[in-house]
Design a protein around this motif. Sequence first.
Motif, mmCIF file in Angstrom:
data_model
loop_
_atom_site.group_PDB
_atom_site.id
_atom_site.type_symbol
_atom_site.label_atom_id
_atom_site.label_comp_id
_atom_site.label_asym_id
_atom_site.label_seq_id
_atom_site.Cartn_x
_atom_site.Cartn_y
_atom_site.Cartn_z
ATOM 1 N N LEU A 83 25.482 46.756 29.110
ATOM 2 C CA LEU A 83 26.742 46.249 28.582
ATOM 3 C C LEU A 83 27.849 46.418 29.615
ATOM 4 N N SER A 84 28.800 45.488 29.569
ATOM 5 C CA SER A 84 29.981 45.600 30.420
ATOM 6 C C SER A 84 31.173 45.013 29.671
ATOM 7 N N HIS A 85 32.361 45.419 30.097
ATOM 8 C CA HIS A 85 33.591 44.920 29.478
ATOM 9 C C HIS A 85 34.010 43.604 30.112
ATOM 10 N N LYS A 86 34.369 42.657 29.286
ATOM 11 C CA LYS A 86 34.957 41.403 29.757
ATOM 12 C C LYS A 86 35.913 40.927 28.669
ATOM 13 N N ASP A 87 37.153 40.702 29.060
ATOM 14 C CA ASP A 87 38.185 40.265 28.112
ATOM 15 C C ASP A 87 38.257 41.186 26.897
ATOM 16 N N ASP A 88 38.210 42.506 27.157
ATOM 17 C CA ASP A 88 38.330 43.527 26.122
ATOM 18 C C ASP A 88 37.192 43.513 25.094
ATOM 19 N N LYS A 89 36.034 42.943 25.496
ATOM 20 C CA LYS A 89 34.852 42.932 24.639
ATOM 21 C C LYS A 89 33.666 43.447 25.434
ATOM 22 N N LEU A 90 32.709 44.034 24.726
ATOM 23 C CA LEU A 90 31.468 44.440 25.367
ATOM 24 C C LEU A 90 30.510 43.255 25.373
#
Length: 188
Positions: free
Chosen positions: A172-179
């Motif tokens: 998992l990674s963060h993108k646009d404040d979402k996982l």
Amino acid sequence: MENKSKNNDKIDYLLKQEPFSIEISEKHDLFCDAMHQSFLYHYNNNQLFKNLCDNQNFKVSNRVDDLSKYPFIPVTIFKEKNLSSVKSENINRTLTSSATSGIPSKIPLDSITAKRQTIVSSKVMTNYLGNNRREFLVLDENPLLHNTQLISARAAATRGFLILSNAAEYALSHKDDKLILNIDKLAS
């Protein structure tokens, strides 16, 4: 009957044992002794905890054989108050819950507690995985990206297991404040 160090330090005695090595007949008494030792420590080192126990007329001098007899601590205390039994200068980090109600619980962590958590996690996992380090696929984000004094309990748990790996990949990674799930990492 028992030596002084074993009697005064049941928690550390238990930490020195291998997982699943204590006979069932011994486990209950050792666990209750360790809980009583821990309970007394918190009672003597945290005024809020002491007040909570005293208000429930709990007799701290008596060792309890049934854990349900210990006073209950409302979960809101961890959200609204500082329930730390160590001096603030000894707090290394503060863990936070996922805050499902909107207000995260705060758990202060000192070096003794952090060391004990690492020992226990390591012993239990080594018992299942063996002594050889291996690559981990973690179904979470990389907790090392957040080097702060205030970290989530989830990230702290992940960090604790990293000592058992020789490498780790995070799905998992963060993108646009979402996982976001990285499917490629799952497939490899």
